[in-house]
Write a protein that holds these residues in place. Sequence first.
Motif, PDB file in Angstrom:
ATOM      1  N   ARG A  68     -18.618  69.165-126.122  1.00  0.00           N
ATOM      2  CA  ARG A  68     -18.120  67.877-126.053  1.00  0.00           C
ATOM      3  C   ARG A  68     -16.791  68.232-125.071  1.00  0.00           C
ATOM      4  N   GLU A  69     -16.369  69.367-125.377  1.00  0.00           N
ATOM      5  CA  GLU A  69     -15.091  69.281-123.993  1.00  0.00           C
ATOM      6  C   GLU A  69     -15.517  69.655-122.450  1.00  0.00           C
ATOM      7  N   ILE A  70     -16.894  70.441-122.479  1.00  0.00           N
ATOM      8  CA  ILE A  70     -17.567  70.454-121.216  1.00  0.00           C
ATOM      9  C   ILE A  70     -17.996  69.275-120.676  1.00  0.00           C
ATOM     10  N   ALA A  71     -18.973  68.310-121.905  1.00  0.00           N
ATOM     11  CA  ALA A  71     -18.923  66.929-121.664  1.00  0.00           C
ATOM     12  C   ALA A  71     -18.659  65.862-120.999  1.00  0.00           C
ATOM     13  N   SER A  72     -16.998  65.829-121.696  1.00  0.00           N
ATOM     14  CA  SER A  72     -15.820  64.989-121.034  1.00  0.00           C
ATOM     15  C   SER A  72     -15.113  65.047-119.898  1.00  0.00           C
ATOM     16  N   LEU A  73     -15.209  66.817-119.723  1.00  0.00           N
ATOM     17  CA  LEU A  73     -15.227  67.453-118.401  1.00  0.00           C
ATOM     18  C   LEU A  73     -15.942  66.791-117.270  1.00  0.00           C
ATOM     19  N   ARG A  74     -17.502  66.699-117.748  1.00  0.00           N
ATOM     20  CA  ARG A  74     -18.180  66.195-116.461  1.00  0.00           C
ATOM     21  C   ARG A  74     -18.465  64.543-116.306  1.00  0.00           C
ATOM     22  N   MET A  75     -17.966  64.030-117.335  1.00  0.00           N
ATOM     23  CA  MET A  75     -17.555  62.552-117.389  1.00  0.00           C
ATOM     24  C   MET A  75     -16.862  62.342-116.402  1.00  0.00           C
ATOM     25  N   GLY A  76     -15.711  63.008-116.902  1.00  0.00           N
ATOM     26  CA  GLY A  76     -14.338  62.840-115.662  1.00  0.00           C
ATOM     27  C   GLY A  76     -14.988  63.300-114.445  1.00  0.00           C
ATOM     28  N   LEU A  77     -15.492  64.292-114.439  1.00  0.00           N
ATOM     29  CA  LEU A  77     -15.727  64.977-113.204  1.00  0.00           C
ATOM     30  C   LEU A  77     -16.444  63.660-112.070  1.00  0.00           C
ATOM     31  N   GLY A  78     -17.328  63.310-112.956  1.00  0.00           N
ATOM     32  CA  GLY A  78     -18.497  61.829-112.808  1.00  0.00           C
ATOM     33  C   GLY A  78     -17.384  60.720-111.927  1.00  0.00           C
ATOM     34  N   GLU A  79     -15.959  60.616-112.345  1.00  0.00           N
ATOM     35  CA  GLU A  79     -15.188  59.577-111.798  1.00  0.00           C
ATOM     36  C   GLU A  79     -14.323  60.686-110.722  1.00  0.00           C
ATOM     37  N   VAL A  80     -14.511  61.671-110.346  1.00  0.00           N
ATOM     38  CA  VAL A  80     -13.745  61.990-109.423  1.00  0.00           C
ATOM     39  C   VAL A  80     -14.148  62.328-108.028  1.00  0.00           C
ATOM     40  N   ALA A  81     -13.087  62.027-107.047  1.00  0.00           N
ATOM     41  CA  ALA A  81     -14.342  62.136-106.414  1.00  0.00           C
ATOM     42  C   ALA A  81     -14.704  63.276-104.948  1.00  0.00           C
ATOM     43  N   THR A  82     -15.352  63.804-105.315  1.00  0.00           N
ATOM     44  CA  THR A  82     -15.350  64.506-104.495  1.00  0.00           C
ATOM     45  C   THR A  82     -15.772  64.451-102.479  1.00  0.00           C
ATOM     46  N   ARG A  83     -15.741  66.255-102.148  1.00  0.00           N
ATOM     47  CA  ARG A  83     -15.667  66.302-101.268  1.00  0.00           C
ATOM     48  C   ARG A  83     -17.140  65.670-100.042  1.00  0.00           C
ATOM     49  N   ASP A  84     -18.515  66.252-100.578  1.00  0.00           N
ATOM     50  CA  ASP A  84     -19.610  65.713-100.098  1.00  0.00           C
ATOM     51  C   ASP A  84     -19.635  63.346-100.628  1.00  0.00           C
ATOM     52  N   TRP A  85     -18.910  63.454-101.654  1.00  0.00           N
ATOM     53  CA  TRP A  85     -19.163  61.386-101.888  1.00  0.00           C
ATOM     54  C   TRP A  85     -17.959  60.927-100.429  1.00  0.00           C
ATOM     55  N   ILE A  86     -16.721  61.604-100.461  1.00  0.00           N
ATOM     56  CA  ILE A  86     -15.309  61.535 -99.510  1.00  0.00           C
ATOM     57  C   ILE A  86     -16.331  61.939 -97.984  1.00  0.00           C
ATOM     58  N   ARG A  87     -17.208  62.623 -97.952  1.00  0.00           N
ATOM     59  CA  ARG A  87     -17.287  62.172 -96.005  1.00  0.00           C
ATOM     60  C   ARG A  87     -18.692  61.574 -96.211  1.00  0.00           C
ATOM     61  N   SER A  88     -18.960  61.591 -97.018  1.00  0.00           N
ATOM     62  CA  SER A  88     -20.937  59.705 -97.037  1.00  0.00           C
ATOM     63  C   SER A  88     -19.596  58.307 -96.895  1.00  0.00           C
ATOM     64  N   GLU A  89     -18.151  58.491 -97.740  1.00  0.00           N
ATOM     65  CA  GLU A  89     -17.392  57.508 -97.495  1.00  0.00           C
ATOM     66  C   GLU A  89     -16.967  57.104 -96.275  1.00  0.00           C
ATOM     67  N   LEU A  90     -16.376  58.000 -95.589  1.00  0.00           N
ATOM     68  CA  LEU A  90     -15.628  58.505 -94.308  1.00  0.00           C
ATOM     69  C   LEU A  90     -16.954  58.288 -93.168  1.00  0.00           C
ATOM     70  N   GLU A  91     -18.618  58.843 -93.109  1.00  0.00           N
ATOM     71  CA  GLU A  91     -18.977  58.883 -92.087  1.00  0.00           C
ATOM     72  C   GLU A  91     -19.688  57.284 -91.743  1.00  0.00           C
ATOM     73  N   ASP A  92     -19.479  56.173 -93.304  1.00  0.00           N
ATOM     74  CA  ASP A  92     -19.621  54.735 -93.233  1.00  0.00           C
ATOM     75  C   ASP A  92     -18.955  54.152 -92.558  1.00  0.00           C
ATOM     76  N   LEU A  93     -17.954  54.679 -92.800  1.00  0.00           N
ATOM     77  CA  LEU A  93     -16.445  54.373 -92.160  1.00  0.00           C
ATOM     78  C   LEU A  93     -16.454  53.658 -91.217  1.00  0.00           C
ATOM     79  N   VAL A  94     -16.936  55.059 -90.712  1.00  0.00           N
ATOM     80  CA  VAL A  94     -16.720  55.353 -89.380  1.00  0.00           C
ATOM     81  C   VAL A  94     -18.097  54.432 -88.391  1.00  0.00           C
ATOM     82  N   LYS A  95     -19.594  54.616 -89.487  1.00  0.00           N
ATOM     83  CA  LYS A  95     -20.085  53.485 -88.601  1.00  0.00           C
ATOM     84  C   LYS A  95     -19.801  52.582 -88.446  1.00  0.00           C
ATOM     85  N   ASP A  96     -19.109  51.539 -89.584  1.00  0.00           N
ATOM     86  CA  ASP A  96     -18.672  50.855 -89.541  1.00  0.00           C
ATOM     87  C   ASP A  96     -17.824  50.454 -88.084  1.00  0.00           C
TER      88      ASP A  96
END
Length: 185
Positions: free
Chosen positions: A141-169
């Motif tokens: 249960r703890e690992i599942a809750s951590l995974r769910m919590g990490l799903g809401e945390v911005a990861t490096r790849d997600w931030i990079r893709s968002e920044l790339e989208d902003l730069v394109k815009d």
Amino acid sequence: MAAEERTKTAPVGASGIVRPPRHRLDQPKDPRRKVLPDYDPEAFGRFSERIARFLGTGRFIVWMTLVIIVWVLWNVFAPLPWRFDQYPFIFLTLVLSLQASYAAPLILLAQNRQDDRDRVTHEQDRKQNERSIADTEYLTREIASLRMGLGEVATRDWIRSELEDLVKDLDDRRTLLPAESDEDR
């Protein structure tokens, strides 16, 4: 006068029969004399287990075989006055029957004690397994809750893709804005 003394010491029922005095219920009875001697069941159990272990060894079989061979040879070949058990070996049969009649209950007692120890060990193992399962479920249960919590945390790849989208815009807007500004002049 004797009847009066008797009525004072022991109660008389309605039928005139003298009843023995009753013991008080709030006080313990006097200890009774025991017919059998007291013994320590644990010490007797350990003793029976030692005997049962010995009876289950090859050493016992060898010693028993040697005793029987010596017994038979002595009572066949010794001088007649020295023989104590003639040919049908009735006394030997009696000794072996007596040994077997004592060995069987001692072996059963040792087996019962072993069963009790096995039952306690099994119960402890079962409780330990239950604790392990509960711990595993908690950690799952703890690992599942951590995974769910990490799903809401911005990861490096997600931030990079968002920044790339902003730069394109921004690049798209920059290319569109000068064209619009040229039309206004």
